[in-house]
Design an enzyme around this catalytic site. Sequence first.
Site, PDB file in Angstrom:
ATOM      1  N   GLU A 102       0.841  -1.207   0.000  1.00 28.97           N
ATOM      2  CA  GLU A 102       0.000   0.000   0.000  1.00 28.97           C
ATOM      3  C   GLU A 102       0.871   1.250   0.000  1.00 28.97           C
ATOM      4  OE1 GLU A 102      -2.565   1.544  -0.437  1.00 28.97           O
ATOM      5  OE2 GLU A 102      -4.341   0.789   0.565  1.00 28.97           O
ATOM      6  N   ASP A 103       0.329   2.343  -0.504  1.00 27.20           N
ATOM      7  CA  ASP A 103       1.051   3.610  -0.431  1.00 27.20           C
ATOM      8  C   ASP A 103       0.937   4.213   0.968  1.00 27.20           C
ATOM      9  OD1 ASP A 103      -1.670   4.121  -0.750  1.00 27.20           O
ATOM     10  OD2 ASP A 103      -1.412   5.732  -2.204  1.00 27.20           O
ATOM     11  N   ASP A 106      -4.146   5.470   6.259  1.00 30.59           N
ATOM     12  CA  ASP A 106      -4.593   6.710   6.902  1.00 30.59           C
ATOM     13  C   ASP A 106      -5.531   6.330   8.055  1.00 30.59           C
ATOM     14  OD1 ASP A 106      -5.728   9.163   7.511  1.00 30.59           O
ATOM     15  OD2 ASP A 106      -5.790   9.854   5.459  1.00 30.59           O
ATOM     16  N   PHE A 155      -1.615  16.154   4.810  1.00 31.44           N
ATOM     17  CA  PHE A 155      -1.725  15.614   3.461  1.00 31.44           C
ATOM     18  C   PHE A 155      -0.375  15.637   2.738  1.00 31.44           C
ATOM     19  CE2 PHE A 155      -3.109  15.149  -0.894  1.00 31.44           C
ATOM     20  CZ  PHE A 155      -4.065  14.162  -0.759  1.00 31.44           C
ATOM     21  N   VAL A 156      -0.052  14.529   2.090  1.00 27.95           N
ATOM     22  CA  VAL A 156       1.213  14.436   1.350  1.00 27.95           C
ATOM     23  C   VAL A 156       0.961  14.030  -0.106  1.00 27.95           C
ATOM     24  CG1 VAL A 156       2.715  13.949   3.324  1.00 27.95           C
ATOM     25  CG2 VAL A 156       1.515  12.063   2.222  1.00 27.95           C
ATOM     26  N   ARG A 168       1.616  12.540  -8.683  1.00 24.90           N
ATOM     27  CA  ARG A 168       2.166  11.183  -8.475  1.00 24.90           C
ATOM     28  C   ARG A 168       3.597  11.060  -8.995  1.00 24.90           C
ATOM     29  NH1 ARG A 168      -2.131   7.822  -6.978  1.00 24.90           N
ATOM     30  NH2 ARG A 168      -4.123   8.214  -7.999  1.00 24.90           N
TER      31      ARG A 168
END
Length: 179
Positions: A102-103, A106, A155-156, A168
């Site tokens: 996964e990236d 959250d 947020f990134v 991206r």
Amino acid sequence: MSKVTVHDKTFGVFIKREEILRRVAEVAARINEDYKVLNPLFLCILNGSFIFAADLFRCITIDAEISFIKLASYKGTSSSGNVVTAIGMEEDLHGRHVVIVEDIIDTGKTLHSFLPEIEHRHPASVKIATFLTKPSALKHDIKADYTCFEIENKFVVGYGLDYDKLGRNLPDLYILDEG
Ligand code: XMP
Ligand code: MG
């Protein structure tokens, strides 16, 4: 580039590409050790994980396979809320050692909804490798087994992660400027 603008927002450089690659290699080394003769299947969740998956997988030196899936969410009939299902899952997971890639985790909602679908296919084991976690945002009982970076709840973008589809392709990781 220490600042970038994506759509209407400004982001500052947060983790440089070199540091990311160092850390990804460390995590890969642990996976190489843990999965020596198990021929793990890396199951990468698109779109966000594609850059991390590519860098991680290049550091894998044991026998291993890789596959990519997309997740789609729909309203379930039970009270459990949304069900998340995989699109493009062609692999037979039965008896396999699965590493979900996964990236970012959250709230943990995505994986919380998706893990039952994996378990349902009777893999031998399931672990989670994530590029990022935001521990203070976590709302579900999801714990990554391999995490590159724990970050604050901001947020990134970059390194595969997007802000409304853009960003991206940024090689470094950027964080939202609030000032
Ligand atoms: P949950 O809450 O289900 O969220 O763990 C996981 C998904 O939310 C997106 N996400 C982000 N995307 N920068 C991004 O580009 C972020 O800071 C961020 N936080 C959450 C992401 O799609 C992830 O798969
Ligand atoms: Mg994502």
